[in-house]
Design an enzyme around this catalytic site. Structure first.
Site, PDB file in Angstrom:
ATOM      1  N   PRO A 124       0.851  -1.201   0.000  1.00 26.69           N
ATOM      2  CA  PRO A 124       0.000   0.000   0.000  1.00 26.69           C
ATOM      3  C   PRO A 124       0.882   1.245   0.000  1.00 26.69           C
ATOM      4  O   PRO A 124       1.968   1.251   0.599  1.00 26.69           O
ATOM      5  CB  PRO A 124      -0.790  -0.112   1.313  1.00 26.69           C
ATOM      6  N   LYS A 125       0.437   2.272  -0.664  1.00 31.93           N
ATOM      7  CA  LYS A 125       1.137   3.561  -0.621  1.00 31.93           C
ATOM      8  C   LYS A 125       0.552   4.342   0.558  1.00 31.93           C
ATOM      9  O   LYS A 125      -0.449   5.031   0.438  1.00 31.93           O
ATOM     10  CB  LYS A 125       0.965   4.324  -1.933  1.00 31.93           C
ATOM     11  N   VAL A 126       1.197   4.208   1.686  1.00 28.13           N
ATOM     12  CA  VAL A 126       0.697   4.797   2.928  1.00 28.13           C
ATOM     13  C   VAL A 126       0.801   6.314   2.849  1.00 28.13           C
ATOM     14  O   VAL A 126       1.815   6.856   2.396  1.00 28.13           O
ATOM     15  CB  VAL A 126       1.480   4.252   4.131  1.00 28.13           C
ATOM     16  N   GLY A 279      -2.903   4.758  -2.848  1.00 32.01           N
ATOM     17  CA  GLY A 279      -2.572   3.929  -3.997  1.00 32.01           C
ATOM     18  C   GLY A 279      -1.723   2.755  -3.567  1.00 32.01           C
ATOM     19  O   GLY A 279      -1.716   2.362  -2.385  1.00 32.01           O
TER      20      GLY A 279
END
Length: 559
Positions: A124-126, A279
């Site tokens: 996950p794009k944290v 994202g």
């Protein structure tokens, strides 16, 4: 449409927008617009990076930043400066630079990027703020904000107050440099439903403010890079978990192709997570040695962002329409954007009064999202053009008693009346909509809302085509046999269906014979509605229409 298709369509359309046509501005106008927007973004940056205060939503900031970059490309401005990056005020050198991450537009771009790489993983794009952690001899000795990728601020004291970040580590991590994202911990955050909740700004604010130990306890970290760490990704993840950095292993999975990435992306977008995301990031397990890391040159990882919950769009025009009741509705025409799987290029503003309150003009930028039933709505005006010319609403006073006849200035309300009388609950004229009514009216210049009864089959076919014209002709003829009450409704009588049914009147003469007292005895008939009905019955144009219907031998209107 499937969820994954919705995401692909949204990102593809956003990608296409990047190549939108340049505004038809003079050089002076372009410089003025770019200068003003750049000044505003600079002010937002100062508040965000120097004071830890976000005065604008992250999504709005990102989209206006992208808009400025597009204008700079169009008009030759300086588009190299990364306005979203913090000012170069940090003095602490990163042991290993932050490379940043390349953003891919859609699934096809992801597939192409993956073709030349192996040992691929997705995370996950944290959504938070990036940081470097430096461990020496097992102790956390330095925490550095991302800054410009080479230098940043000293955040060591703040990070040491976060119980979620280990102060001591062992093994290979004892002398390591880690890069990750400090994020605001969430309890079951579903990105698809809740959006970004301004998480990035909230974290930045906590890190900038003084004396906030209680706030810092709500933060955690997702480690996404261990420069010069173990060569095998699975070993890296295991050691990070053993040291207390558990999120990376839990939310990192191997992928072989873009389908695998897409499935993970949809799952994390729709599932409850402990952090906000924007994202996914696809990365190769094989990374270059840390000495080769350079800001902007991290070609071993790439991001595929989620479609935004709300989009900023430029207003291209303001249009007005007059409904059958005479109310003027205002619509903003937009530079098309994708929201979910919907292509949005217009949004209803409401009344003229509401439009004046919003103060929207062509060239302004507004934030739009989808309300219930997927209807576009305006959330706020995020940017107003330097040169604003607002069109004038239609002149004249329109109400429920105007525009039964096609007099000058009545065109829009007149068409609205035609569309309404063709509805299923009125005269049930299937197959003809607004476009068809406009064509017939343009061809034969209707005098009033029932003039179409005088058209021949040949006339309708010559305008709408043989096949469609025949069907419409048939519908027009069927309407002649509808009950009297349907025609009265088509004329706009100010009565509810319940009251009209209760009257049991089936002729024009019966309606005219009622006095005020008789009307008041019917359900839902107060003094005001009674006066409106009597006024309607006595109106000269309504009387003329009833005579026309009588001449057409419509039941209930003939003497």
């Amino acid at each position: 449409m499937g969820l994954w298709k919705s995401i692909v369509l949204a990102l593809l359309f956003c990608h296409l927008r990047a190549g939108a046509a340049c505004p038809a501005w003079s050089a002076d106008r372009a410089n003025e617009e770019m200068s003003r927007l750049q000044q505003q973004i600079t002010q937002w940056d100062d508040s965000y990076w120097q004071q830890g205060v976000s005065v604008v939503d992250d999504g709005i900031y990102d989209q206006l930043n992208a808009q400025l970059r597009q204008w700079q490309r169009c008009f030759g401005g300086d588009s190299q400066t990364d306005l979203s990056a913090p000012p170069i005020s940090g003095s602490i050198l990163h042991p290993v630079p932050h490379t940043g991450v390349r953003k891919l537009a859609d699934k096809q771009a992801v597939q192409q990027w993956m073709q030349t790489r192996s040992d691929l993983w997705v995370q996950p794009k944290v959504d938070g703020v990036a940081v470097t952690l430096v461990y020496r001899d097992g102790n956390l000795i330095k925490a550095i904000s991302r800054g410009n990728g080479l230098k940043g601020e000293d955040w060591t004291q703040k990070v040491l107050q976060m119980p979620s970040i280990p102060r001591t580590v062992r093994g290979l991590l004892a002398n390591s440099t880690l890069q990750g994202e400090i994020f605001l911990q969430q309890d079951g955050h579903i990105q698809q439903k809740k959006g970004g909740i301004n998480a990035r700004s909230k974290v930045a604010g906590m890190m900038m403010r003084q004396h906030t130990p209680e706030l810092l306890r709500s933060l955690n970290i997702f480690i996404w890079a261990w420069p010069d760490g173990p060569a095998v990704m699975s070993e890296r993840l295991e050691q990070l978990t053993a040291a207390g950095f558990s999120f990376a292993q839990r939310y990192t999975q191997a992928v072989k192709n873009a389908d695998d990435v897409e499935h993970a992306r949809v799952r994390w977008w729709t599932s409850a997570l402990p952090f906000v995301t924007d994202g996914v990031v696809v990365r190769s397990g094989k990374e270059p040695q840390a000495r080769y890391w350079v800001p902007g040159q991290g070609d071993w990882l790439a991001a595929w962002k989620y479609p935004p919950v709300a989009q900023v769009s430029e207003v291209t025009d303001i249009q007005f329409s007059v409904g059958k009741s005479g109310k003027i509705a205002v619509v903003a025409m937009l530079e098309p954007v994708m929201l979910d799987d919907k292509r949005v290029q217009r949004v209803n503003i409401g009344s003229v009064r509401r439009w004046n309150e919003w103060d929207i003009a062509p060239g302004d930028h507004i934030l739009i999202s989808l309300a219930g039933q997927g209807i576009p709505r305006i959330d706020e005006v995020v940017w107003r053009s330097t040169q604003r010319t607002k069109p004038k609403p239609p002149e004249g006073r329109f109400n429920s008693m105007t525009c039964f006849y096609a007099t000058p200035g009545c065109y829009e309300q007149f068409i609205a009346r035609l569309v309404w009388l063709g509805a299923k609950e009125v005269l049930e004229l299937e197959g003809i909509g607004e476009a068809g009514w406009r064509e017939l009216h343009q061809a034969y210049r209707f005098e009033h809302i029932f003039s179409w009864l005088g058209l021949t089959q040949e006339q309708i076919q010559s305008t709408l085509g043989v096949s469609k014209g025949e069907k419409i002709w048939h519908q027009f003829n069927l309407s002649r046999h509808l009950p009297f009450t349907r025609w009265v409704i088509a004329m706009g009588i100010p009565l509810t269906q319940v009251t009209l049914n209760a009257s049991r009147d089936d002729s024009w003469q019966q309606l005219q014979d009622r006095d005020e007292q008789s009307w008041r005895q019917l359900p839902s008939m107060g003094g005001q509605r009674t006066r409106r009905v009597i006024q309607w019955l006595e109106d000269r144009e309504i009387t003329a229409l009833s005579n026309w219907l009588a001449a057409q031998r419509i039941a209930g209107f003939m003497p």
